[in-house]
Design an enzyme around this catalytic site. Structure first.
Site, short mmCIF file in Angstrom:
data_model
loop_
_atom_site.label_atom_id
_atom_site.label_comp_id
_atom_site.label_asym_id
_atom_site.label_seq_id
_atom_site.Cartn_x
_atom_site.Cartn_y
_atom_site.Cartn_z
N ASN A 13 1.07 66.95 32.02
CA ASN A 13 1.71 67.48 31.19
C ASN A 13 2.13 66.96 29.62
OD1 ASN A 13 4.14 68.79 29.50
ND2 ASN A 13 4.73 69.97 31.51
N GLU A 40 1.12 67.80 44.90
CA GLU A 40 2.58 67.89 45.47
C GLU A 40 2.52 68.30 46.81
OE1 GLU A 40 5.50 70.16 42.83
OE2 GLU A 40 4.98 68.87 41.19
N ASP A 69 9.28 64.66 38.33
CA ASP A 69 9.39 66.04 38.78
C ASP A 69 10.70 66.44 38.60
OD1 ASP A 69 7.59 67.43 40.66
OD2 ASP A 69 9.37 68.06 41.64
N TYR A 143 10.44 76.24 30.13
CA TYR A 143 11.68 76.82 30.13
C TYR A 143 12.59 76.46 28.67
CZ TYR A 143 10.75 77.87 34.92
OH TYR A 143 10.10 78.19 36.15
N ASP A 144 12.10 76.11 27.98
CA ASP A 144 12.88 75.52 26.67
C ASP A 144 13.49 76.58 26.13
OD1 ASP A 144 12.78 72.82 27.10
OD2 ASP A 144 11.52 72.46 25.22
N ARG A 168 15.72 64.79 31.25
CA ARG A 168 14.78 63.73 31.17
C ARG A 168 15.33 62.49 30.61
NH1 ARG A 168 11.36 67.04 29.33
NH2 ARG A 168 10.79 67.19 31.36
#
Ligand code: IMP
Length: 182
Positions: A13, A40, A69, A143-144, A168
């Site tokens: 990402n 994962e 994660d 999801y921002d 984060r």
């Protein structure tokens, strides 16, 4: 290749890497990027997933690294999607999430940063409380456009200081304190 950095971020990402780099720059830590999709494990624990991912990444790349994660935990639907956030984003997306919610819109974002080198495997957690907006607002990743942090009326996608308050940021701040003194 990869020689001038002491620490790498392994992820598929780009958004996560750019945010992590920006945050760690502010703590004086230079972060390289190894762009790679990591397998994962399935688990209800973000921390277990992160630890497994970091160990696997170290076995592959053999350089000191961090992985991340994340999970979005929404109160009114029992903490869903939590550890399944990535799958839920890919399947029902923000529109699907919005269609599931009524009045109680409380949510939290959780970030686990896990560091791994030859001798150490260590995780750091950052949580940010907030709520899910009634509609998508702003242009942002993941999801921002639907996550509104507490004490804000704007979504993550609409604010310009996300990297000073995000889940984060909180996890990386804990990591930095530890990393710079280890
Ligand atoms: P994972 O850690 O890549 O499994 O992330 C879980 C899901 O949460 C993915 O769909 C990400 O896009 C999303 N996500 C994680 N952090 C953020 C963020 O800061 N903003 C928006 N979406 C995020």
């Amino acid at each position: 290749m990869h020689k001038s950095f002491d620490l790498f971020f392994v992820s598929s990402n780009n958004h996560k890497y750019h945010e992590a780099k920006n945050i760690l720059d502010s703590f004086g830590i230079r972060l390289g990027f190894i762009k790679s999709r990591l397998e994962e494990i399935q688990s209800n624990s973000l921390c277990d997933i992160a630890m497994a991912k970091a160990s696997y990444a170290f076995s592959q790349f053999k350089k000191p690294l961090i992985i991340e994660d994340d999970g979005l935990f929404i109160d009114s639907i029992g903490g869903f999607p939590g550890p399944y956030s990535s799958y839920v984003f890919k399947t029902i997306g923000n529109r699907g999430i919005l269609s599931l919610l009524k009045n109680n819109r409380k949510a939290k974002f959780v970030s686990i940063i896990t560091y791994c080198d030859k001798t150490t495997l260590q995780s750091f957690e950052g949580n940010l409380n907030g709520k899910i907006s009634k509609s998508q607002k702003g242009k942002g990743w993941g999801y921002d456009p639907i996550f509104v942090p507490n004490n804000s009326v704007k979504t993550f996608a609409e604010i310009n200081n996300k990297n000073e308050l995000s889940h984060r940021y909180k996890a990386l701040k804990k990591f930095s304190k530890w990393y710079l003194h280890k």
